[in-house]
Motif scaffolding. Structure first.
Motif, mmCIF file in Angstrom:
data_model
loop_
_atom_site.group_PDB
_atom_site.id
_atom_site.type_symbol
_atom_site.label_atom_id
_atom_site.label_comp_id
_atom_site.label_asym_id
_atom_site.label_seq_id
_atom_site.Cartn_x
_atom_site.Cartn_y
_atom_site.Cartn_z
ATOM 1 N N VAL A 8 15.276 -3.110 5.809
ATOM 2 C CA VAL A 8 15.181 -3.143 7.268
ATOM 3 C C VAL A 8 13.776 -2.748 7.720
ATOM 4 C CG1 VAL A 8 15.994 -2.091 9.399
ATOM 5 C CG2 VAL A 8 17.628 -2.720 7.616
ATOM 6 N N VAL A 9 13.248 -1.683 7.109
ATOM 7 C CA VAL A 9 11.910 -1.212 7.481
ATOM 8 C C VAL A 9 10.865 -2.264 7.133
ATOM 9 C CG1 VAL A 9 10.142 0.509 6.966
ATOM 10 C CG2 VAL A 9 12.519 1.215 7.285
ATOM 11 N N LEU A 10 10.969 -2.860 5.951
ATOM 12 C CA LEU A 10 9.988 -3.869 5.555
ATOM 13 C C LEU A 10 10.043 -5.087 6.471
ATOM 14 C CD1 LEU A 10 8.987 -4.779 1.971
ATOM 15 C CD2 LEU A 10 9.299 -6.590 3.648
ATOM 16 N N LEU A 11 11.270 -5.528 6.807
ATOM 17 C CA LEU A 11 11.405 -6.666 7.714
ATOM 18 C C LEU A 11 10.819 -6.338 9.089
ATOM 19 C CD1 LEU A 11 15.026 -7.874 6.849
ATOM 20 C CD2 LEU A 11 12.892 -9.033 6.298
ATOM 21 N N ALA A 12 11.039 -5.109 9.552
ATOM 22 C CA ALA A 12 10.506 -4.707 10.855
ATOM 23 C C ALA A 12 8.980 -4.689 10.835
ATOM 24 C CB ALA A 12 11.058 -3.347 11.240
ATOM 25 N N LEU A 13 8.390 -4.167 9.768
ATOM 26 C CA LEU A 13 6.933 -4.144 9.651
ATOM 27 C C LEU A 13 6.356 -5.551 9.610
ATOM 28 C CD1 LEU A 13 6.349 -1.236 7.096
ATOM 29 C CD2 LEU A 13 5.748 -1.266 9.520
ATOM 30 N N ALA A 69 3.855 -6.987 12.459
ATOM 31 C CA ALA A 69 2.515 -7.475 12.132
ATOM 32 C C ALA A 69 2.339 -8.925 12.564
ATOM 33 C CB ALA A 69 2.264 -7.339 10.632
ATOM 34 N N ALA A 70 3.344 -9.746 12.329
ATOM 35 C CA ALA A 70 3.256 -11.155 12.724
ATOM 36 C C ALA A 70 3.150 -11.287 14.237
ATOM 37 C CB ALA A 70 4.473 -11.916 12.202
ATOM 38 N N THR A 71 3.899 -10.471 14.955
ATOM 39 C CA THR A 71 3.867 -10.523 16.421
ATOM 40 C C THR A 71 2.498 -10.119 16.952
ATOM 41 O OG1 THR A 71 6.234 -10.032 16.554
ATOM 42 C CG2 THR A 71 4.918 -9.628 18.523
ATOM 43 N N ALA A 119 9.892 -12.328 3.941
ATOM 44 C CA ALA A 119 9.532 -11.732 5.226
ATOM 45 C C ALA A 119 8.052 -11.376 5.264
ATOM 46 C CB ALA A 119 10.378 -10.492 5.470
ATOM 47 N N ALA A 120 7.506 -10.965 4.121
ATOM 48 C CA ALA A 120 6.092 -10.607 4.069
ATOM 49 C C ALA A 120 5.191 -11.793 4.359
ATOM 50 C CB ALA A 120 5.756 -10.009 2.707
ATOM 51 N N LEU A 121 5.717 -13.000 4.222
ATOM 52 C CA LEU A 121 4.914 -14.191 4.510
ATOM 53 C C LEU A 121 4.778 -14.446 6.010
ATOM 54 C CD1 LEU A 121 6.230 -16.635 1.756
ATOM 55 C CD2 LEU A 121 4.162 -15.242 1.732
ATOM 56 N N LEU A 122 5.604 -13.795 6.819
ATOM 57 C CA LEU A 122 5.516 -14.005 8.268
ATOM 58 C C LEU A 122 4.129 -13.666 8.814
ATOM 59 C CD1 LEU A 122 8.981 -12.698 9.519
ATOM 60 C CD2 LEU A 122 8.169 -15.070 9.500
ATOM 61 N N ILE A 150 1.578 -16.284 7.738
ATOM 62 C CA ILE A 150 1.643 -17.522 8.522
ATOM 63 C C ILE A 150 0.996 -17.322 9.888
ATOM 64 C CG2 ILE A 150 3.222 -19.130 9.648
ATOM 65 C CD1 ILE A 150 5.172 -18.598 7.303
ATOM 66 N N ALA A 151 1.265 -16.172 10.516
ATOM 67 C CA ALA A 151 0.663 -15.885 11.820
ATOM 68 C C ALA A 151 -0.852 -15.797 11.704
ATOM 69 C CB ALA A 151 1.244 -14.588 12.384
#
Length: 305
Positions: free
Chosen positions: A6-11, A15-17, A65-68, A71-72
């Motif tokens: 959950v924490v990794l997905l949130a980070l 970051a992508a946002t 998720a780390a690829l988000l 991509i951004a």
């Protein structure tokens, strides 16, 4: 779902946002938004960190998720790393904060002249070094104006040379870091500004850019009132073109090419705080030049009229 994931997905999502929409970071507390925007490209460094954590936990979902943010980042800055086709140009301009501690003005001048520019804007000029700058530049750049600590050398005649007031309200009248002149080029008149905005500081109170932002507003008002159609701004603006604090200036000028061309600090460049911006002209190529005796790298631009 495990708390780690959950924490990794949130980070990754955060970051992508921020990479895609940096204006979501508020500027009201410590000018955090400006700080993030100044070093925005480096936010990509979170990608290998997230991938490393995903590998450590053997989590394929976390790795995806780390690829988000990757991509951004590519959507925002991918064009900066692609080779650009050479385009025709009419003028070459160089911008350089030469440092008031530069011990080799002649050597620095030779490196700037090597690019064969038509116009050279310099900041942090000190009176004791002016004879050395003049001696090194006079032969190829017979027209020059120096106002306070900023100067302009030109192959073309200069008219209407004068200082411009971009002082923050709490700075005395001896602080002069802006000038305006009109270059009489074969392609027509160009109003040229050379400016050195106040430095910013990072401290316990956050990113202190109050004076820089006030000076940017004063400079923006001058640019907005400029009667000459073609306009060129050479300056150490003490931030990047992503920083919202420079909006009063950037909103009036054409966006620079998609190129990093980092200029500061010279030893390990992290950001382009030196800018060459135009109105009614186009910068077709922007590049950082080799290191000189300054803590900044020079920036050169090809300009199409």
């Amino acid at each position: 779902m495990p708390i780690f994931r959950v924490v990794l997905l949130a980070l990754a999502a955060l970051a992508a946002t921020v990479l895609a929409f940096p204006r979501v970071v508020p500027n009201g507390i410590g000018h955090l938004g400006s700080l993030v925007e100044t070093f925005l490209p480096w936010l990509v460094l979170i990608v290998p960190v997230l991938l490393g954590l995903a590998w450590w936990r053997r989590s394929a979902v976390s790795a995806l998720a780390a690829l988000l943010p990757a991509i951004a980042w590519l959507a925002q800055f991918g064009g900066h790393v692609l080779p650009q086709a050479e385009q025709p140009h009419h003028l070459v301009a160089v911008q350089h904060n030469v440092s008031d501690e530069n011990t080799d003005p002649a050597g620095t001048a030779r490196k700037l002249i090597a690019t064969r520019p038509d116009l050279i804007g310099l900041e942090e000029l000190v009176p004791a070094a002016l004879p050395a700058w003049d001696a090194a530049l006079r032969a190829e750049y017979p027209y020059r104006t120096v106002q306070g600590t900023v100067g302009l050398w030109s192959r073309h005649p200069l008219a209407e040379a004068a200082p411009v007031d971009i002082r923050p309200h709490d700075v005395g009248p001896d602080w002069n870091r802006g000038l305006r002149a009109v270059a009489r080029t074969p392609h027509g008149d160009i109003a040229i500004y050379v400016a050195h905005l106040p430095s910013v500081r990072i401290g316990l109170g956050g990113f202190d850019s109050v004076r820089r932002d006030e000076s940017a507003r004063r400079l923006g008002a001058l640019l907005a009132a400029e009667p000459v159609d073609r306009m060129l701004l050479l300056g150490d603006l003490n931030s990047t073109v992503d920083d919202r604090g420079l909006r009063p200036v950037l909103s009036l000028m054409a966006a620079p090419p998609r190129d990093f061309a980092f200029s500061w600090p010279a030893r390990v460049p992290l950001a382009r705080v030196d800018q060459i911006l135009t109105r009614a002209m186009t910068v077709t190529e922007l590049q950082a030049l080799p290191e000189t005796g300054s803590d900044h790298l020079p920036i050169a631009a090809h300009i199409r009229l």
